[in-house]
Design an enzyme around this catalytic site. Structure first.
Site, PDB file in Angstrom:
ATOM      1  N   GLU A  49       0.884  -1.169   0.000  1.00  0.00           N
ATOM      2  CA  GLU A  49       0.000   0.000   0.000  1.00  0.00           C
ATOM      3  C   GLU A  49       0.917   1.213   0.000  1.00  0.00           C
ATOM      4  O   GLU A  49       1.582   1.510   0.981  1.00  0.00           O
ATOM      5  CB  GLU A  49      -0.879  -0.014   1.263  1.00  0.00           C
ATOM      6  CG  GLU A  49      -1.747   1.215   1.402  1.00  0.00           C
ATOM      7  CD  GLU A  49      -2.508   1.266   2.739  1.00  0.00           C
ATOM      8  OE1 GLU A  49      -2.555   0.253   3.466  1.00  0.00           O
ATOM      9  OE2 GLU A  49      -3.033   2.348   3.061  1.00  0.00           O
ATOM     10  N   ASP A  60      -4.221  10.491   9.301  1.00  0.00           N
ATOM     11  CA  ASP A  60      -2.896  10.013   9.682  1.00  0.00           C
ATOM     12  C   ASP A  60      -2.414  10.542  11.017  1.00  0.00           C
ATOM     13  O   ASP A  60      -2.619  11.707  11.353  1.00  0.00           O
ATOM     14  CB  ASP A  60      -1.875  10.369   8.589  1.00  0.00           C
ATOM     15  CG  ASP A  60      -2.051   9.467   7.388  1.00  0.00           C
ATOM     16  OD1 ASP A  60      -2.210   8.248   7.592  1.00  0.00           O
ATOM     17  OD2 ASP A  60      -2.073   9.973   6.253  1.00  0.00           O
TER      18      ASP A  60
END
Ligand code: PLP
EC number: 4.2.1.20
Lengths: 261, 402
Positions: A49, A60
């Site tokens: 990924e 994030d």
């Protein structure tokens, strides 16, 4: 086209499931990110990924934010994402998914992005801030090109939303393990097991669990009920602290979690 | 359809919900609670009572002829949101969302803030309603709006200085969203402007539209006619839509939004999102935004923390797109000169944000001529900006200047 479903199926036959490893493109440099991705696969990661650095990454945590900010400061461009996919898929057989926030795709042009990703040898997209409700353009473009599309499911998603997500996804459904953002966690939430159970009951063929997984023991635990385990921040931290070698070593260690004794 | 009847999630091509799935349940919950509250006369009455007895509504209008004389003599009338409790229009929205927080049974609120006015308003409501409160504020803004940081802390809020990205409002929003994703079970996000994912643009607008509803009648009472033009500054766009909304279907009333032109809209250092940006997805909605070719958000610049934002609410993008409203840039210096002019001629010290609307009104007055009436939203007062103004105009004694 090198899509992810056959790899997930094979790894669930020959082992407990698939190990998916995340790294951002361009961190610490474009070349090193390519080397690190290759090293992950050589050490037992089944699916890559690759994250595209973005200025406003709301999903994030601090480790990935720091890495992607550095990549942006070093001059990351979207074209580097396609270049990285091409260079990696030339060297290893693992499928490569791109993880990207939605605006860069919109600005590049959804169809053009799909065409260039397919031409580079990419498998598809993971879209953390695109829900199927807003994804008509991408669903059409991925149907046309055959690319995988991975949407997210959360512990708080309702049953109708899970059904919609399963229906819209191809490759696997990304089961967000816990309420929160990326980053290693000592304890994995019971929420992940429940969510995967609900996804399976609703007909999902493959669910992979991400957010918070950092050890081989956690990989093994997750593969006890899911088809894949996704590791991100722990690999990024290893790369940041010990370079390509350290990222490869951690991958080898994590891969042990895919085979129960 | 009347323009005023437009609701979310989409305003033309703009709006939507571009957020992680983890937030959808919370947005749905908030949207449903808001839909129910809208139908409940008790909610409207409770909010109106808070407006009367806490905020000080209706806010007055003030005609400013000595100020207007500097631009050819058109009538300029200010809607005095600066006189609200806590010093700006932000309290209108916060009280509505705080009441909703109570209704959905959450015990903690979070908010982003740029100038600190939304943070102060949220911390104030948290004190009033006994809620835990965390405010995210870019580190750059904690420095230039230090007074408001102290106010929020005194009110019992935790203020977190955000050090990621450009360390201003956009990064504060990112961190507030991350907090919300993590703590959504206990926490409601009181968003401060008409940007963000649905239902925020519609809901925040509805809580702010009282500004224009009051002002429309007040101007009619004062002058016997509707204004020629209405003007407001545009950061995310909440004070502007709050003023504009009541006038959207008055086809003869011109509508102007003034964006932060920073050092000049032709330079890279500005926050003129509609003037200089193009459509994209930021903070959960499709709208105009400042971005590079790859879709990376470009950092904005403005002397005013509250306008220093590279995005804008989707309803403004739509109003610009269909040509109902016009958006123009005002530079840092034009805003500061207007701030001083209003202060010297009328004894009213505006917030630097609001001073952008004042500078815009001077420009409009010259264009529209002496017969025009221009209604300006004075969105906030300038107390928080004294340090910036003192440095800009060199008002500190030499030995005290840092
Ligand atoms: C006094 C004042 N006016 C305007 C703004 C800009 O916000 P908006 O565009 O949402 O009204 C702010 C934001 O902090 C403010 O404090």
């Amino acid at each position: 086209m090198r899509t992810v479903a056959p790899v997930i199926a094979r790894r669930n036959d020959e082992a407990d499931g698939a190990l998916i490893g995340y790294l951002p493109v361009g961190f610490p440099t474009l070349d090193e990110s390519v080397e690190a991705a290759v090293a992950l696969v050589e050490n037992g990661v089944d699916i890559l990924e690759l994250g595209l650095p973005y200025s406003d990454p709301v999903m994030d945590g601090p480790v990935i934010q720091a890495a992607t900010q550095q990549a942006l400061a070093n001059g990351f461009r979207l074209s580097h994402g396609f270049e990285a996919v091409r260079r990696i898929t030339e060297r290893v057989a693992a499928p490569v998914l791109i993880m990207t926030y939605w605006n860069p795709v919109v600005q590049y042009g959804v169809d053009r992005f799909a065409d260039d990703l397919a031409a580079a040898g990419g498998a598809g997209l993971i879209t953390p801030d695109l829900i199927p409700d807003e994804g008509a353009d991408w669903i059409a473009a991925s149907d046309r090109t055959g690319l995988d599309r991975v949407f997210l499911a959360a512990p708080t998603s309702t049953d109708p939303r899970l059904a919609q997500t399963i229906d819209a996804s191809r490759g696997f459904v990304y089961a967000v393990s816990t309420m929160g953002i990326t980053g290693a966690r000592a304890d994995l939430d019971e929420a992940a097991r429940t969510l995967v159970g609900r996804l399976q009951a609703a007909g999902a063929e493959a669910s992979c669990v991400g957010v918070g997984i950092s050890t081989a023991a956690q990989v093994a635990e997750v593969l006890g009920y899911a088809q894949g385990a996704i590791v991100g921040s722990a690999l990024v931290r290893a790369l940041a602290e010990g370079g390509v070698q350290a990222a490869g070593s951690l991958a080898a260690e994590l891969a042990r979690g895919t085979r129960s004794e | 359809m009347a323009l005023r009847a437009q609701t979310g999630p989409y305003f033309g091509d703009f709006g939507g919900r571009f957020v992680p799935e983890s937030l959808i349940a919370a947005l749905d919950e908030l949207g449903e609670a808001y839909s129910l509250a809208k139908l409940d006369p008790a909610f409207a009455e409770e909010l109106a009572e808070l407006g009367r007895s806490y905020t000080g509504r209706p806010s007055i209008i003030t005609e400013v002829p000595r100020f207007a004389a500097h631009a050819g003599g058109a009538r300029i009338i200010l809607k005095r949101e600066d006189l609200n409790h806590t010093g700006s229009h932000k309290i209108n929205n916060v009280l509505g969302q705080a009441l909703l927080t109570k209704r959905i049974g959450k015990t903690r609120v979070i908010a982003e803030t740029g100038a600190g006015q939304h943070g102060v308003a949220t911390a104030t409501a948290a004190a009033l309603f006994d809620l835990d409160c965390t405010i995210y504020m870019g580190e750059v803004d904690t420095e230039r709006q230090a007074l408001n940081v102290a106010r929020m802390r005194l009110l019992g809020a935790e203020v977190i200085a955000v050090t990621s990205g450009s360390r201003t409002l956009k990064d504060a929003i990112n961190d507030a969203m991350r907090d919300w994703v993590t703590n959504v079970e206990t926490t409601n996000y009181i968003f401060g402007t008409v940007a963000g994912p649905h239902p925020f643009p519609e809901m925040v607008r509805d809580f702010q539209k009282i500004i224009g509803e009051e002002a429309r009648q007040q101007v009619l009472d004062l002058t016997g006619a509707l204004p020629t033009a209405v003007a407001a500054c545009v950061g995310g766009g909440s004070n502007a839509i709050g003023l504009f909304h009541a006038f959207l279907d008055d086809a003869d009333v011109r509508i102007y939004g003034f964006e932060a032109g920073g050092e000049g809209a032709e330079t890279p250092r500005h926050a003129a999102t509609i003037t200089k940006g193009r459509p994209g997805v930021l903070h959960g909605a499709r709208s105009f935004m400042l971005q590079d070719e790859d879709g990376q958000t470009i950092e904005s610049h403005s002397i005013s923390a509250g306008l220093d934002y590279p995005g804008v609410g989707p309803e403004h993008s739509w109003l610009a797109d269909i040509g109902r409203a016009e958006y123009r840039p005002v530079t840092d210096d034009e805003a500061m000169q207007a701030l001083r002019l209003l202060t010297r001629t009328e004894g009213i010290i505006p917030a630097i944000e609001s001073a952008h609307a004042l500078a815009g009104a001077l420009e409009l007055a010259r264009e529209l001529g002496p017969d025009a009436t221009i209604l300006v939203n004075l969105s906030g007062r300038g107390d928080k900006d004294m340090d910036t103004a003192a440095k800009y105009f060199e008002l500190y004694d030499e030995e005290n200047a840092k």
